[in-house]
Design a protein around this motif. Structure first.
Motif, PDB file in Angstrom:
ATOM      1  N   ALA A   1     123.069  58.984  27.389  1.00  0.00           N
ATOM      2  CA  ALA A   1     123.931  59.281  28.538  1.00  0.00           C
ATOM      3  C   ALA A   1     125.387  58.977  28.217  1.00  0.00           C
ATOM      4  O   ALA A   1     126.286  59.765  28.546  1.00  0.00           O
ATOM      5  CB  ALA A   1     123.471  58.486  29.755  1.00  0.00           C
ATOM      6  N   TYR A   2     125.623  57.828  27.565  1.00  0.00           N
ATOM      7  CA  TYR A   2     127.000  57.456  27.231  1.00  0.00           C
ATOM      8  C   TYR A   2     127.600  58.437  26.231  1.00  0.00           C
ATOM      9  O   TYR A   2     128.756  58.858  26.363  1.00  0.00           O
ATOM     10  CB  TYR A   2     127.052  56.045  26.669  1.00  0.00           C
ATOM     11  CG  TYR A   2     128.459  55.566  26.393  1.00  0.00           C
ATOM     12  CD1 TYR A   2     129.193  54.918  27.383  1.00  0.00           C
ATOM     13  CD2 TYR A   2     129.070  55.788  25.167  1.00  0.00           C
ATOM     14  CE1 TYR A   2     130.493  54.501  27.157  1.00  0.00           C
ATOM     15  CE2 TYR A   2     130.374  55.378  24.920  1.00  0.00           C
ATOM     16  CZ  TYR A   2     131.076  54.734  25.923  1.00  0.00           C
ATOM     17  OH  TYR A   2     132.366  54.338  25.695  1.00  0.00           O
ATOM     18  N   THR A   3     126.823  58.808  25.214  1.00  0.00           N
ATOM     19  CA  THR A   3     127.313  59.726  24.191  1.00  0.00           C
ATOM     20  C   THR A   3     127.660  61.084  24.797  1.00  0.00           C
ATOM     21  O   THR A   3     128.677  61.695  24.437  1.00  0.00           O
ATOM     22  CB  THR A   3     126.254  59.906  23.084  1.00  0.00           C
ATOM     23  OG1 THR A   3     125.963  58.635  22.494  1.00  0.00           O
ATOM     24  CG2 THR A   3     126.749  60.856  22.004  1.00  0.00           C
ATOM     25  N   ALA A   4     126.833  61.540  25.743  1.00  0.00           N
ATOM     26  CA  ALA A   4     127.083  62.841  26.371  1.00  0.00           C
ATOM     27  C   ALA A   4     128.402  62.839  27.134  1.00  0.00           C
ATOM     28  O   ALA A   4     129.237  63.737  26.965  1.00  0.00           O
ATOM     29  CB  ALA A   4     125.927  63.193  27.309  1.00  0.00           C
ATOM     30  N   THR A   5     128.630  61.818  27.962  1.00  0.00           N
ATOM     31  CA  THR A   5     129.872  61.784  28.748  1.00  0.00           C
ATOM     32  C   THR A   5     131.069  61.389  27.906  1.00  0.00           C
ATOM     33  O   THR A   5     132.213  61.620  28.302  1.00  0.00           O
ATOM     34  CB  THR A   5     129.741  60.804  29.943  1.00  0.00           C
ATOM     35  OG1 THR A   5     129.369  59.502  29.465  1.00  0.00           O
ATOM     36  CG2 THR A   5     128.699  61.299  30.927  1.00  0.00           C
ATOM     37  N   ASN A   6     130.811  60.792  26.734  1.00  0.00           N
ATOM     38  CA  ASN A   6     131.903  60.451  25.837  1.00  0.00           C
ATOM     39  C   ASN A   6     132.476  61.687  25.144  1.00  0.00           C
ATOM     40  O   ASN A   6     133.597  61.666  24.650  1.00  0.00           O
ATOM     41  CB  ASN A   6     131.419  59.443  24.780  1.00  0.00           C
ATOM     42  CG  ASN A   6     132.540  58.795  24.010  1.00  0.00           C
ATOM     43  OD1 ASN A   6     132.604  58.892  22.787  1.00  0.00           O
ATOM     44  ND2 ASN A   6     133.440  58.131  24.711  1.00  0.00           N
ATOM     45  N   ARG A   7     131.686  62.761  25.148  1.00  0.00           N
ATOM     46  CA  ARG A   7     132.113  64.003  24.502  1.00  0.00           C
ATOM     47  C   ARG A   7     132.407  65.123  25.501  1.00  0.00           C
ATOM     48  O   ARG A   7     133.169  66.035  25.198  1.00  0.00           O
ATOM     49  CB  ARG A   7     131.023  64.484  23.526  1.00  0.00           C
ATOM     50  CG  ARG A   7     130.671  63.506  22.400  1.00  0.00           C
ATOM     51  CD  ARG A   7     131.864  63.223  21.508  1.00  0.00           C
ATOM     52  NE  ARG A   7     131.496  62.487  20.302  1.00  0.00           N
ATOM     53  CZ  ARG A   7     131.452  61.166  20.211  1.00  0.00           C
ATOM     54  NH1 ARG A   7     131.730  60.417  21.269  1.00  0.00           N
ATOM     55  NH2 ARG A   7     131.126  60.578  19.076  1.00  0.00           N
ATOM     56  N   LEU A   8     131.800  65.055  26.680  1.00  0.00           N
ATOM     57  CA  LEU A   8     131.963  66.108  27.680  1.00  0.00           C
ATOM     58  C   LEU A   8     132.581  65.533  28.948  1.00  0.00           C
ATOM     59  O   LEU A   8     132.092  64.536  29.475  1.00  0.00           O
ATOM     60  CB  LEU A   8     130.594  66.737  28.010  1.00  0.00           C
ATOM     61  CG  LEU A   8     129.817  67.344  26.839  1.00  0.00           C
ATOM     62  CD1 LEU A   8     128.422  67.737  27.298  1.00  0.00           C
ATOM     63  CD2 LEU A   8     130.550  68.542  26.259  1.00  0.00           C
TER      64      LEU A   8
END
Length: 201
Positions: A27-34
């Motif tokens: 979840a963190y990685t997704a919002t860190n990129r999008l």
């Protein structure tokens, strides 16, 4: 509840913790990129200006990645574990909603070391407010306190050190730390609605 250093977490607990950590990271990685929009710069406070830059504190900052799963594995009461897991998931849901719709950034400081380079590679300078590092560390430490773990006060101090380190290594501002503490409190309150069996510790 009795604790023994020889107690080994069950396969079920290991799977539950591994699954939870996978959700946190994904979840963190997704919002860190999008992001819904371009990240906004957070204002620098007087406290942020006064705080020294301490490169060595990056080891304390990075210890979070051992601290969080470690606390979850040390929990013995199933009710408390369910409460902490619900609080972590609540914290992830709330913080990532902010990261997605109101991304924030700060001016980070580069330092010639492997650890700084690794963190910079894995974590873009966004997802600053609220600090998930702070929120999840406080939830995990408080879970040990509620579970009656004999060394809980040390883990609470460790969570506090992680919180301070986020500012000392310029990964967060003081406002992010305050936001992370508020995130922990709100997530813990919400988790009581989902996992009431762990409300009494």
């Amino acid at each position: 509840m009795l604790y023994s250093p020889l107690t080994v977490p069950s396969a079920r607990r290991l799977y539950a913790v591994a699954s939870l950590m996978a959700v946190v990271i994904a979840a963190y990685t997704a919002t860190n990129r999008l992001h819904w929009r371009e990240p906004a710069f957070l204002p620098v406070s007087a406290l942020d200006r006064a705080a020294p830059f301490v490169p060595g504190a990056m080891w304390v900052y990075a210890s979070h990645f051992v601290f969080l799963p470690g606390c979850l594995l040390l929990l013995r009461g199933e009710g408390v574990f369910a409460r902490v897991r619900a609080a972590v998931l609540s914290g992830v849901l709330l913080s990532n909603a902010v990261f997605l719709f109101w991304p924030t950034t700060i001016a980070r400081v580069a330092h010639p070391s492997f650890l700084f380079d690794f963190i910079a590679l894995m974590d873009e300078p966004v997802n600053c407010f609220p600090s998930q590092h702070v929120g999840l560390a406080l939830i995990a430490a408080w879970g040990l306190r509620r579970d009656g773990f004999p060394g809980a006060s040390l883990f609470l101090a460790w969570a506090g050190a992680i919180s301070v380190s986020t500012v000392l290594v310029r990964q967060h501002y003081a406002a992010d730390v305050a936001g992370g503490a508020a995130l922990a409190l709100l997530s813990w309150k919400l988790s009581g609605l989902v996992a009431p069996a762990g409300s009494r510790g």
